[in-house]
Design an enzyme around this catalytic site. Structure first.
Site, short mmCIF file in Angstrom:
data_model
loop_
_atom_site.label_atom_id
_atom_site.label_comp_id
_atom_site.label_asym_id
_atom_site.label_seq_id
_atom_site.Cartn_x
_atom_site.Cartn_y
_atom_site.Cartn_z
N LYS A 151 36.50 37.30 28.00
CA LYS A 151 35.19 37.35 28.64
C LYS A 151 34.73 38.81 28.77
CE LYS A 151 35.88 33.01 31.04
NZ LYS A 151 36.36 32.29 32.20
N GLN A 170 38.22 33.20 38.13
CA GLN A 170 38.98 32.49 37.09
C GLN A 170 39.87 31.43 37.73
OE1 GLN A 170 38.63 33.00 33.67
NE2 GLN A 170 39.88 31.15 33.57
N ASP A 212 28.88 30.64 36.59
CA ASP A 212 29.70 29.54 36.07
C ASP A 212 29.05 28.19 36.37
OD1 ASP A 212 31.93 30.03 34.58
OD2 ASP A 212 33.29 30.30 36.27
#
Ligand code: NDP
Length: 281
Positions: free
Chosen positions: A52, A96, A119
């Site tokens: 990422k 994460q 997200d």
């Protein structure tokens, strides 16, 4: 002839257009910023985070890694998120997953400011998505919708069958398809006679997490087959949830693994981060 839907190629095109938007933002004095929080040393998570960050850097997004030890207290993590919520140079915050077991993921995700929830996992983002309101869409299903868009197939009236009902893939996937007027059926581990249902699908989305699980017995000839799965087979080879060699001869379109949905997930994360920065102007 079967069309292979290349997430690598489509992702590249979308990333180019995102990079152009980054240039415009920088001209206006704003560098999009993404903070990625990693707790502990899960090797797979470390790889995902590194990818990422690299992808951000490649298109000019500032990325900041907040690396915390495995034994971080939930309250300390929440405090870190609250600090990032306040920062003007950070437009997106990503935690994460999975988190260590002593930390409640729901509390953590709910602490991310909705306007930085790139997200799309927070209850506010999910609620808005369900209501069809503007919000950050969860990156994997959003990426699948982009792949479907690129096929040029009109989704209205098509029967879409989603295999899997997780919060991050299956459930939002069905919602986004519904918003495009598909007729949606959800299936899961308690579904009876799965092949009889998946065989009705014009669009079949596999988000199961089991290597080569979907075979031609599950697929209607001419269906569009999207493989979200990322698994290792018995030879440690990266494979999807769909048995590609078995299914590809009868599908009209199919995504490969790797090179299908995977690259789109990160692409849509970049998309959401840049959109957040644009909102901040
Ligand atoms: P989860 O494990 O959270 O969910 C799996 C789903 O599959 C569950 O809803 C489960 O049903 C269902 N399922 C399990 N076994 C069966 C079965 N025999 N028949 C029908 N349904 C079944 O996984 P995720 O949704 O997080 O991920 C799915 C896959 O996608 C994984 O391989 C993951 O690695 C991959 N992934 C890929 C991403 C990408 O960027 N390409 C991003 C995120 C995930 P039930 O609810 O009843 O347990």
């Amino acid at each position: 002839m079967t069309n292979i839907i290349s997430g690598t190629e489509i992702g590249k095109q979308i990333r180019q257009s995102i990079a152009d938007r980054v240039v415009k933002l920088k001209d206006q004095g704003v560098t999009p910023g993404l903070a990625v929080i990693l707790v502990g040393d899960n090797p797979a998570s470390q790889t995902y985070v590194r990818n990422k960050q690299k992808s951000c850097e490649a298109i000019g997004i500032y990325s900041e890694l907040v690396k915390l030890p495995e034994d971080t207290k939930e309250s300390e993590l929440l405090e870190q998120i609250q600090q990032l919520n306040k920062r003007q140079d950070i437009h997106g915050i990503l935690v994460q997953l999975p988190l260590p077991k002593h930390i409640n993921e729901d509390n953590v995700i709910a602490t991310i400011a909705p306007e930085k929830d790139v997200d799309g996992f927070s209850p506010v983002s999910v609620g808005k998505m369900m209501l069809g309101q503007e919000t950050f869409l969860p990156c994997t299903p959003f990426g699948v919708m982009k792949l479907l868009e690129y096929t040029g197939v009109d989704l209205a009236g098509k029967h879409a069958v989603v295999v899997g009902r997780s919060h991050i893939v299956g459930k939002p996937m069905g919602q986004l398809l519904l918003q495009k007027d598909a007729t949606v059926t959800y299936t899961h581990s308690k579904t009876n006679d799965l092949p009889s249902i998946t065989k009705q699908a014009d669009i079949l989305i596999a988000a199961v997490g089991r290597a080569n699980f979907i075979t031609k017995e599950h697929v209607k000839p001419g269906a569009i087959v999207i493989d979200v799965g990322i698994n290792r087979d018995e030879n440690n080879k990266l494979v999807g949830d769909v048995d590609f060699d078995d299914v590809s001869p009868i599908a009209s379109h199919i995504t490969p693994v790797p090179g299908g949905v995977g690259p789109m997930t990160i692409t849509m994360l970049l998309f959401n981060t840049v959109q957040s920065a644009e909102h901040s102007l």
